[in-house]
Design an enzyme around this catalytic site. Sequence first.
Site, PDB file in Angstrom:
ATOM      1  N   LYS A 397      64.254 -39.559 -78.211  1.00 30.13           N
ATOM      2  CA  LYS A 397      63.167 -40.346 -78.794  1.00 30.13           C
ATOM      3  C   LYS A 397      61.906 -39.495 -78.897  1.00 30.13           C
ATOM      4  O   LYS A 397      61.484 -38.868 -77.931  1.00 30.13           O
ATOM      5  CB  LYS A 397      62.908 -41.584 -77.932  1.00 30.13           C
ATOM      6  CG  LYS A 397      64.140 -42.499 -77.807  1.00 30.13           C
ATOM      7  CD  LYS A 397      63.919 -43.647 -76.860  1.00 30.13           C
ATOM      8  CE  LYS A 397      63.715 -43.168 -75.434  1.00 30.13           C
ATOM      9  NZ  LYS A 397      63.655 -44.286 -74.466  1.00 30.13           N
ATOM     10  N   THR A 429      52.028 -50.230 -74.790  1.00 25.96           N
ATOM     11  CA  THR A 429      53.390 -49.728 -74.990  1.00 25.96           C
ATOM     12  C   THR A 429      54.227 -49.787 -73.714  1.00 25.96           C
ATOM     13  O   THR A 429      55.295 -49.166 -73.637  1.00 25.96           O
ATOM     14  CB  THR A 429      53.341 -48.267 -75.484  1.00 25.96           C
ATOM     15  OG1 THR A 429      52.598 -47.479 -74.543  1.00 25.96           O
ATOM     16  CG2 THR A 429      52.697 -48.167 -76.857  1.00 25.96           C
ATOM     17  N   GLY A 431      56.934 -50.708 -71.265  1.00 28.79           N
ATOM     18  CA  GLY A 431      58.273 -51.282 -71.440  1.00 28.79           C
ATOM     19  C   GLY A 431      58.981 -50.843 -72.704  1.00 28.79           C
ATOM     20  O   GLY A 431      60.069 -51.342 -73.008  1.00 28.79           O
ATOM     21  N   THR A 432      58.409 -49.872 -73.409  1.00 20.65           N
ATOM     22  CA  THR A 432      59.004 -49.440 -74.679  1.00 20.65           C
ATOM     23  C   THR A 432      60.427 -48.924 -74.501  1.00 20.65           C
ATOM     24  O   THR A 432      61.352 -49.344 -75.204  1.00 20.65           O
ATOM     25  CB  THR A 432      58.138 -48.340 -75.325  1.00 20.65           C
ATOM     26  OG1 THR A 432      56.835 -48.862 -75.556  1.00 20.65           O
ATOM     27  CG2 THR A 432      58.734 -47.882 -76.634  1.00 20.65           C
ATOM     28  N   GLY A 433      60.618 -47.992 -73.565  1.00 18.17           N
ATOM     29  CA  GLY A 433      61.942 -47.408 -73.383  1.00 18.17           C
ATOM     30  C   GLY A 433      62.970 -48.422 -72.914  1.00 18.17           C
ATOM     31  O   GLY A 433      64.111 -48.439 -73.410  1.00 18.17           O
ATOM     32  N   CYS A 434      62.593 -49.265 -71.962  1.00 17.13           N
ATOM     33  CA  CYS A 434      63.504 -50.299 -71.460  1.00 17.13           C
ATOM     34  C   CYS A 434      63.919 -51.235 -72.584  1.00 17.13           C
ATOM     35  O   CYS A 434      65.104 -51.578 -72.740  1.00 17.13           O
ATOM     36  CB  CYS A 434      62.829 -51.108 -70.355  1.00 17.13           C
ATOM     37  SG  CYS A 434      62.165 -50.148 -68.990  1.00 17.13           S
TER      38      CYS A 434
END
Length: 490
Positions: A397, A429, A431-434
Amino acid sequence: MIANGHPLRLVVSREKQDSVIRGLYLVTDGGERLAERVEAAIDGGARVVQYRDKAGDGGRRFAVGQELRELCAKRGVPFIVNDDLELAKALKADGLHLGQEDGDPREARRILGPGGIIGVSTHSLREALAAQAAGADYIGFGAMYPTASKDIEHLPGPQTLAAIREQIAIPVVAIGGISRDNGGAVIDAGADALAVISAVLSAPDPALAAAELSLLFNRRAAPPRGSVLTVAGSDSGGGAGIQADLKTITLLGSYGSSVLTALTAQNTRGVSAIHGVPPEFVAEQLDAVLSDIHVDTVKTGMLFSAGTIAALADKLSEYRRRIVVVDPVMIAKGGAPLIDRHAVEILKERLLPRTYLLTPNIPEAERLTGMTIADEEGMQEAARRLHRLGARNVLVKGGHLLSGDSVDILFDGSAFHRYATPRILSKNTHGTGCTYASAIATFLARGEPLREAISRAKQFITAAIRHGHPLGKGHGPVNHYLAAQEFKDR
């Protein structure tokens, strides 16, 4: 309701619904280690096995067929013989599949008895109706797409399948050139089963290939579609971790279960304390869920310790969970480390070889590879290196790059696929990856193939960032609810 003085009784025909001909229908090839590869495919989700061998001599065909018959009986999978009625009778097969010029379904029924399963290959509505009238239990219909297994004379495709579907009351097995990436369109057209050969049996891992294809059938399931298990830490602020995972899974229409690996004292400004869950209790949670609840995909987040990672790897192997999306959470948004060096090594040694999709951001990819990544070429090289460590697919990413669009790059072992959206400048942003990884796992569980699942998840997380919630005094969370509202009509 009353009609002519008599109560009306609703009668629902369950002939097609109760048929054993559904799901992934495996047709054998003539390669080596056939029984071993067929058993792996059954482990991955193959529901029917058709024995097809037109080149072997009679003795060899019987011996191989007997081995497959015993395997299918042990695994509870119907065993169908292709074209040869005498061989089907000798092997005491569950059924026989006939081509248009390979015999009469009525005669096959007489020889195999009323319990025998009779299928007929068809290429048009006329042939399909004739097979149904002759008493076939199912039809094969195709070809859907060009295929390398035989010369294609008839190519009706999914459009013709959709056109005849309402006129055929028995199950339809779609045949010809079907793969993970095009099988969804065939199911949408009305297929009850997908017949495949090389898409599974020529794959490096037939069990994984079968699992990928089997998941496509969830696209026709009643909501919630599919089931996702998240294995992650708790975020007391609710924006990331297992809370973000369960919000995403539920709002996108799947069923979520959870295993906690750690508790965090956390808010929008950062992590102030972490309390790890003992690995033994993580294993107990995994046993509790996986021994009772069907799980289509597993998504991992913060795993915290080497012991937890080892316990997870063991349980994934024990319960044969193959569609595992690993978000290698290592550093919190505020900079706090969430995993130690030894745990990183165990992740690389034990978990990456069991990973279907790895979703590192640039800092995580750098830590896992030892590289410095400054551009898309660096992202591609990191993806190659992580694939060599065992992850079947790697999505690097690019949100941490500072210019241009937000670009993510998927490497599937043979090709790169680029996902780009306009970059959104926002501090909300958290919690974006989760959320992104959970969305991918959810779309996979709902029956989308990998590249489409990533594409849809990318759209979802972009909307969630755009609607980011200005909550707290630090990095606010992405907005799961408004993203799902925006996304539900797509």
